[in-house]
Design a protein around this motif. Structure first.
Motif, PDB file in Angstrom:
ATOM      1  N   PHE A 164     -10.508 -12.383   8.663  1.00 19.64           N
ATOM      2  CA  PHE A 164     -10.198 -13.651   9.302  1.00 19.64           C
ATOM      3  C   PHE A 164      -8.713 -13.632   9.684  1.00 19.64           C
ATOM      4  O   PHE A 164      -7.921 -12.851   9.134  1.00 19.64           O
ATOM      5  N   THR A 165      -8.331 -14.510  10.575  1.00 16.86           N
ATOM      6  CA  THR A 165      -6.941 -14.586  11.006  1.00 16.86           C
ATOM      7  C   THR A 165      -6.330 -15.903  10.523  1.00 16.86           C
ATOM      8  O   THR A 165      -6.880 -16.992  10.800  1.00 16.86           O
ATOM      9  N   VAL A 166      -5.235 -15.769   9.824  1.00 17.71           N
ATOM     10  CA  VAL A 166      -4.524 -16.973   9.378  1.00 17.71           C
ATOM     11  C   VAL A 166      -3.453 -17.279  10.419  1.00 17.71           C
ATOM     12  O   VAL A 166      -2.541 -16.471  10.658  1.00 17.71           O
ATOM     13  N   GLU A 167      -3.563 -18.437  11.033  1.00 19.90           N
ATOM     14  CA  GLU A 167      -2.646 -18.807  12.100  1.00 19.90           C
ATOM     15  C   GLU A 167      -1.313 -19.314  11.525  1.00 19.90           C
ATOM     16  O   GLU A 167      -1.190 -19.567  10.326  1.00 19.90           O
ATOM     17  N   LYS A 168      -0.331 -19.455  12.429  1.00 22.15           N
ATOM     18  CA  LYS A 168       1.013 -19.851  12.000  1.00 22.15           C
ATOM     19  C   LYS A 168       1.062 -21.269  11.430  1.00 22.15           C
ATOM     20  O   LYS A 168       2.015 -21.623  10.745  1.00 22.15           O
ATOM     21  N   ASN A 169       0.057 -22.069  11.745  1.00 23.72           N
ATOM     22  CA  ASN A 169       0.027 -23.426  11.186  1.00 23.72           C
ATOM     23  C   ASN A 169      -0.812 -23.531   9.916  1.00 23.72           C
ATOM     24  O   ASN A 169      -1.041 -24.617   9.394  1.00 23.72           O
TER      25      ASN A 169
END
Length: 599
Positions: free
Chosen positions: A106-111
């Motif tokens: 999964f990708t953890v976004e900057k927010n």
């Protein structure tokens, strides 16, 4: 706090800053000790006169500056460590959630949201699309998200939502810590002058309270002190703390550490000096405010306008006298610190302090370190003992503090090359009246377990410091001897002797027993002396009041102890410098029994 800030946060930077403040605190402490124990001593030895006294006054003020710096930097250091602990806990949760999410690709976004790929069973020739989960902490919102995940055809959604929720919870925890500590840290600053005032010490205590309230997580990481622990348990607990952990407890809980029997004398002294400085500041501020608000002294009564003292003024006057008396006692303690080196006096250790404790105030002050002393004498004062007069001489009779000083000087002359410690122990509610309260046993009975625990603590601390027990003498004056009798009796009931090698009394009205052996005391190590006719009245009064078993007092041959010669001209004159009484006491204190002159 946002996602990027917490993810990139290095809590070690706060810990490094804490170490820096701790180093400054230690340097200030060393400077204070150097002034009190070396520089002031050398100045006293080499110079005299007005110029020397003026220099000593300035050096004492400088010592106070260093003490204030030591206390405040210690509090700041602990606050920074506590902040680091709070943020580190949140960061660990964040890092764990990010690692788990990225482990599933999964990708953890900057927010802080979590994006997941398309997955699941095809529907109408299409794989369920991916999406982005935004974390929530509200329980209702969480329940709605769980319900939505149950109906979502993409199996990644539920797990992505769980990771996002964990990330959001970690961010909120970090934000809460930041919001908690930011105002606390901003408040940890002194005013911009170079004088440490009473208000500064009041502010220091307020700072300590604020940091203590916020440092729960940090203190929880340190092993708690034993609940109602015996002195040996306290000593063992302290032994296994790191230097930083000890500093943290002294910084945030000085009153508790200062009162803990079994701990090293230097730790208790450091803690109690902080309590003394902060309490003195509080009392001085209170007294200044009270003095400015004096109500009318008289009020009229009756139709003729007769005058009487107003109750408001009487209450005001009583409180003013109380504050002035307590402050007089605190100044006497500080005066003893300031006189280190004068006429050879060793460094002083404040082992207990509470101006309102045990009714008359609580003061335990040692001349010389009892933890490393070859010989220690604990002096227990009698009726009317009070912090307000603990440093006040009564005519030709030395004060309770001076009595221990005089005994230290005489003992040091009898045992050159050996370390001596003499302690004034006022940690019980002494009777206030010689004719009524002093004829009752209840004050001694209540104080007995307190004295016993202190003696046990003295032994444990000595064992901790040297690996062995030193020679200890417990000595009581007047009603103080009655307290020692109850202490010994309590110990013997538990089939243990009183934790002292010798017991010595002066002007005793009775020790609650007919014989020394009844108290579990070896008659060879029981010592007593009396004075002139005024002291005889006290002894006979105690005999008739029943403070001695079978109307026996320790100066009676039938009591079974050693009766020493005395030249005391008065009930409180046993500690007069140059007296035979003092020489005999010093001989027992140093174990030079062959030098004792017997009746």
């Amino acid at each position: 706090m946002d996602f990027s800030t917490l993810k990139n946060l290095k809590t070690s930077e706060f810990e490094d800053a804490a170490d820096g403040y701790r180093a400054v605190s230690h340097m200030a402490s060393s400077a204070k000790d150097a002034l009190e124990q070396r520089i002031n001593v050398k100045l006293r030895e080499s110079l005299s006169g007005e110029a020397a006294e003026a220099a000593l006054t300035q050096l004492r003020a400088l010592s106070q500056d260093f003490h204030y710096t030591q206390v405040e930097c210690g509090v700041i250091s602990t606050a920074l460590n506590a902040l680091a602990a709070d943020l580190q806990a949140a960061k660990k949760k964040l890092d764990a959630a990010v690692a788990d999410a990225e482990g599933e690709k999964f990708t953890v976004e900057k927010n802080g949201s979590v994006t997941y790929p398309a997955a699941g069973d095809e529907y109408q020739g299409k794989t369920p699309p991916g999406g982005t989960a935004n974390g929530v902490t509200d329980e209702t919102a969480k329940a709605l998200n769980r319900q939505a995940a149950n109906f979502d055809p993409n199996p990644h959604f539920a797990r992505a939502q769980a990771y996002a929720d964990r990330i959001t919870a970690a961010l909120e925890e970090a934000t809460t810590a930041d919001e908690k500590w930011a105002p606390k840290l901003r408040s940890l600053k002194a005013d911009d002058d170079l004088t440490v005032s009473a208000a500064d010490w009041v502010d220091a205590k307020k700072d300590t309270g604020g940091v203590s309230d916020g440092a729960k997580r940090y203190l929880d990481s340190i092993k708690e002190p034993p609940q109602h622990g015996a002195p040996e348990d306290n000593a063992e607990w302290w032994k296994h703390l790191s230097a930083d952990e000890r500093d943290a407890y002294i910084s945030l809980h000085p009153a508790s550490i200062g009162a803990m029997n079994g701990l090293p004398a230097d730790a208790r002294d450091e803690a109690n000096r902080t309590v003394l400085a902060e309490t003195r500041g509080q009392y001085e501020v209170k007294l200044a405010a009270l003095t400015k608000a004096e109500p009318p002294e008289f009020e009229s009564i009756g139709a003729r306008g007769d005058m009487k003292y107003s109750q408001k003024w009487l209450d005001w006057h009583h409180e003013k006298e109380r504050l002035e008396g307590k402050l007089k006692g605190m100044r006497a303690i500080q005066d003893r610190f300031d006189r280190t080196g004068h006429r050879g006096l060793p460094e002083a250790y404040l082992l207990g302090f509470d101006p309102d404790g045990e009714g008359n105030g609580r003061v335990i002050l040692a001349n010389g370190n009892p933890d490393t002393a070859h010989h220690t004498a604990i002096y227990v004062p009698g009726t009317k003992s009070d912090i307000s007069i603990i440093g006040e001489d009564d005519g030709d009779t030395p004060s309770d503090l001076k009595r221990s000083e005089n005994l230290w000087k005489q003992s040091s002359r009898l045992a050159p090359g050996q370390r001596i410690s003499t302690i004034t122990w006022l940690d019980y509610d002494a009777p206030d009246d010689i004719f009524t309260e002093a004829t009752q046993d209840k004050f001694a009975k209540k104080g007995a377990p307190i004295l016993h625990e202190f003696l046990e603590g003295n032994r444990s601390a000595h064992q901790y410091a040297t690996g062995s027990h030193g020679h200890t003498t417990v000595m009581g004056h007047s009603y103080g001897s009655t307290l020692i009798g109850d202490t010994a009796k309590t110990a013997s009931w538990n089939e243990t002797p009183i934790p002292a090698d010798d017991v010595m009394v002066a002007g005793s009205p009775g020790m609650q027993a007919a014989h020394a052996a009844d108290l579990g005391i070896d008659p060879k190590h029981m010592w007593a002396m009396g004075g002139d006719w005024s002291d005889w009245l006290v002894r006979e009064g105690g005999r008739n009041a029943g403070l001695g078993g079978d109307r026996t007092v320790p100066t009676d041959v039938g009591f079974g102890g050693n009766i020493m010669k005395s030249d005391a001209e008065g009930h409180g004159a046993f500690w007069n410098e140059g007296s035979l009484s003092l020489r005999n006491q010093a001989a027992v204190t140093t174990g030079n029994y062959d030098l004792v002159e017997h009746e």
